[in-house]
Design a protein around this motif. Structure first.
Motif, PDB file in Angstrom:
ATOM      1  N   ALA A 153      59.376  49.065  38.668  1.00 23.31           N
ATOM      2  CA  ALA A 153      59.907  48.146  39.684  1.00 23.31           C
ATOM      3  C   ALA A 153      60.610  48.889  40.810  1.00 23.31           C
ATOM      4  N   LEU A 154      61.097  50.093  40.521  1.00 22.87           N
ATOM      5  CA  LEU A 154      61.868  50.858  41.506  1.00 22.87           C
ATOM      6  C   LEU A 154      61.002  51.742  42.406  1.00 22.87           C
ATOM      7  N   LEU A 155      59.717  51.857  42.110  1.00 22.23           N
ATOM      8  CA  LEU A 155      58.870  52.859  42.760  1.00 22.23           C
ATOM      9  C   LEU A 155      58.881  52.770  44.285  1.00 22.23           C
ATOM     10  N   ASN A 156      58.851  51.569  44.819  1.00 22.26           N
ATOM     11  CA  ASN A 156      58.780  51.406  46.278  1.00 22.26           C
ATOM     12  C   ASN A 156      60.137  51.106  46.903  1.00 22.26           C
ATOM     13  N   ASN A 157      61.202  51.530  46.215  1.00 18.62           N
ATOM     14  CA  ASN A 157      62.574  51.351  46.732  1.00 18.62           C
ATOM     15  C   ASN A 157      62.856  49.901  47.128  1.00 18.62           C
ATOM     16  N   PRO A 158      62.748  48.971  46.178  1.00 19.15           N
ATOM     17  CA  PRO A 158      62.937  47.558  46.529  1.00 19.15           C
ATOM     18  C   PRO A 158      64.376  47.244  46.895  1.00 19.15           C
ATOM     19  N   VAL A 159      64.536  46.240  47.772  1.00 13.19           N
ATOM     20  CA  VAL A 159      65.887  45.777  48.094  1.00 13.19           C
ATOM     21  C   VAL A 159      66.323  44.684  47.120  1.00 13.19           C
ATOM     22  N   LEU A 160      65.342  44.093  46.424  1.00  9.38           N
ATOM     23  CA  LEU A 160      65.632  43.005  45.487  1.00  9.38           C
ATOM     24  C   LEU A 160      64.694  43.111  44.297  1.00  9.38           C
ATOM     25  N   ILE A 161      65.271  43.034  43.085  1.00  7.54           N
ATOM     26  CA  ILE A 161      64.474  42.989  41.859  1.00  7.54           C
ATOM     27  C   ILE A 161      64.577  41.600  41.256  1.00  7.54           C
ATOM     28  N   LEU A 162      63.428  41.023  40.922  1.00  5.24           N
ATOM     29  CA  LEU A 162      63.360  39.761  40.191  1.00  5.24           C
ATOM     30  C   LEU A 162      63.013  40.088  38.749  1.00  5.24           C
ATOM     31  N   ALA A 163      63.888  39.727  37.836  1.00  3.48           N
ATOM     32  CA  ALA A 163      63.695  40.049  36.419  1.00  3.48           C
ATOM     33  C   ALA A 163      63.579  38.743  35.633  1.00  3.48           C
ATOM     34  N   ASP A 164      62.455  38.563  34.934  1.00  4.74           N
ATOM     35  CA  ASP A 164      62.181  37.325  34.209  1.00  4.74           C
ATOM     36  C   ASP A 164      62.367  37.560  32.712  1.00  4.74           C
ATOM     37  N   GLU A 165      63.511  37.154  32.183  1.00  3.74           N
ATOM     38  CA  GLU A 165      63.827  37.296  30.754  1.00  3.74           C
ATOM     39  C   GLU A 165      63.604  38.739  30.260  1.00  3.74           C
ATOM     40  N   PRO A 166      64.146  39.741  30.946  1.00  2.00           N
ATOM     41  CA  PRO A 166      63.819  41.127  30.595  1.00  2.00           C
ATOM     42  C   PRO A 166      64.373  41.584  29.251  1.00  2.00           C
ATOM     43  N   THR A 167      65.339  40.849  28.680  1.00  2.00           N
ATOM     44  CA  THR A 167      65.876  41.231  27.370  1.00  2.00           C
ATOM     45  C   THR A 167      65.377  40.315  26.256  1.00  2.00           C
ATOM     46  N   GLY A 168      64.420  39.454  26.580  1.00  2.00           N
ATOM     47  CA  GLY A 168      63.975  38.440  25.624  1.00  2.00           C
ATOM     48  C   GLY A 168      63.380  38.990  24.346  1.00  2.00           C
ATOM     49  N   HIS A 169      62.749  40.175  24.401  1.00  2.00           N
ATOM     50  CA  HIS A 169      62.113  40.759  23.220  1.00  2.00           C
ATOM     51  C   HIS A 169      62.883  41.956  22.667  1.00  2.00           C
ATOM     52  N   LEU A 170      64.132  42.098  23.081  1.00  2.00           N
ATOM     53  CA  LEU A 170      64.908  43.269  22.683  1.00  2.00           C
ATOM     54  C   LEU A 170      66.070  42.865  21.790  1.00  2.00           C
ATOM     55  N   ASP A 171      66.471  43.779  20.897  1.00  2.00           N
ATOM     56  CA  ASP A 171      67.615  43.465  20.048  1.00  2.00           C
ATOM     57  C   ASP A 171      68.899  43.580  20.867  1.00  2.00           C
ATOM     58  N   PRO A 172      70.005  43.008  20.371  1.00  2.00           N
ATOM     59  CA  PRO A 172      71.230  42.917  21.181  1.00  2.00           C
ATOM     60  C   PRO A 172      71.740  44.243  21.728  1.00  2.00           C
ATOM     61  N   GLU A 173      71.706  45.294  20.907  1.00  2.00           N
ATOM     62  CA  GLU A 173      72.222  46.585  21.382  1.00  2.00           C
ATOM     63  C   GLU A 173      71.398  47.117  22.537  1.00  2.00           C
ATOM     64  N   VAL A 174      70.072  47.027  22.403  1.00  2.44           N
ATOM     65  CA  VAL A 174      69.186  47.522  23.463  1.00  2.44           C
ATOM     66  C   VAL A 174      69.326  46.642  24.707  1.00  2.44           C
ATOM     67  N   SER A 175      69.525  45.340  24.501  1.00  2.00           N
ATOM     68  CA  SER A 175      69.718  44.430  25.632  1.00  2.00           C
ATOM     69  C   SER A 175      70.897  44.858  26.482  1.00  2.00           C
ATOM     70  N   ILE A 176      71.990  45.244  25.839  1.00  3.93           N
ATOM     71  CA  ILE A 176      73.180  45.674  26.576  1.00  3.93           C
ATOM     72  C   ILE A 176      72.885  46.961  27.350  1.00  3.93           C
ATOM     73  N   GLU A 177      72.106  47.864  26.754  1.00  6.67           N
ATOM     74  CA  GLU A 177      71.743  49.099  27.458  1.00  6.67           C
ATOM     75  C   GLU A 177      70.944  48.786  28.724  1.00  6.67           C
ATOM     76  N   ILE A 178      70.008  47.851  28.617  1.00  6.72           N
ATOM     77  CA  ILE A 178      69.202  47.467  29.782  1.00  6.72           C
ATOM     78  C   ILE A 178      70.082  46.821  30.847  1.00  6.72           C
ATOM     79  N   MET A 179      71.024  45.983  30.405  1.00  4.17           N
ATOM     80  CA  MET A 179      71.916  45.335  31.368  1.00  4.17           C
ATOM     81  C   MET A 179      72.810  46.352  32.070  1.00  4.17           C
ATOM     82  N   ASP A 180      73.271  47.353  31.322  1.00  2.05           N
ATOM     83  CA  ASP A 180      74.072  48.412  31.932  1.00  2.05           C
ATOM     84  C   ASP A 180      73.259  49.145  33.001  1.00  2.05           C
TER      85      ASP A 180
END
Length: 223
Positions: A153-180
């Motif tokens: 998502a970062l490849l073209n230096n976006p000014v805005l990222i749209l994320a659709d349920e990006p932690t939906g398939h991840l366990d809680p610890e990994v979800s927090i890492e992604i959010m960080d």
């Protein structure tokens, strides 16, 4: 100029009014959660941002483009200023990480292989996955695959990222890492709107909250 500005926007889907009188502004580096029941209009809102749905009325601007008057041939250029992160990663599992990312750059007009490699190395470092450049995607954990998806998502230096349920398939610890990681990106100036039902993560990683309800999108102070 704001990254996103909607003023009294009305949007229909398949001829049915879905969102009405939407007014909101997203500035550089802001992080928003987008919550709401299924069918409340979250997907409609995202589709309008990247030019898949037309604006029925009102004023709408994203990444310097006027969504009301934008021509079809300009929509690909709008989308290059946006990044997309999905719940199911949507990576090409028959290729390694480098080829996944190179595919996106080549598809958006990049031809210089040295520049492509340099950009890939930069985004992988940004998401803490430099050592995975030659690994096959299917060999990575869910959290690692989502980091690669964020790098894409970062490849073209976006000014805005749209994320659709990006932690939906991840366990809680990994979800927090992604959010960080998302929070780090906002500190670098990238704006993020994240659709989510993961209220546990929302409570642990605070952000501004928008709620889709009754055909409108309104800011709320708490869940």
């Amino acid at each position: 100029m704001s990254v996103l500005s909607f003023e009294n926007v009305h949007i229909s889907q398949e001829g049915i009014p879905t969102l009405t009188d939407i007014s909101l502004t997203v500035e550089a580096g802001e992080f928003y959660y987008l919550i709401g029941k299924s069918g409340s209009g979250k997907s409609t809102f995202f589709k309008s941002i990247f030019g898949e749905l037309v604006i029925d009325s009102g004023a709408a601007q994203v990444a310097g483009y006027d969504l009301v008057t934008i021509k079809n041939q300009d929509i690909p250029y709008l989308r290059r200023k946006l990044g997309f992160v999905f719940q199911d990663f949507q990576l090409l599992t028959d290729r390694n990480v480098e080829r996944n990312l190179a595919f996106v750059l080549e598809a958006t007009g990049h031809k210089d292989q040295t520049e492509i490699k340099t950009r890939i190395e930069a985004v992988l470092e940004q998401v803490g996955m430099s050592n995975a450049i030659h690994k096959r995607v299917h060999k990575l954990s869910g959290g690692e695959q989502q980091r690669i998806a964020i790098a894409r998502a970062l490849l073209n230096n976006p000014v805005l990222i749209l994320a659709d349920e990006p932690t939906g398939h991840l366990d809680p610890e990994v979800s927090i890492e992604i959010m960080d990681l998302f929070k780090q990106l906002t500190l670098q100036g990238t704006s993020i709107i994240m659709a989510s039902h993961d209220y546990h993560t929302i409570q642990r990683v605070p952000g501004k909250i928008l709620k889709c309800e009754g055909g409108n999108i309104v800011p709320v102070n708490s869940l």
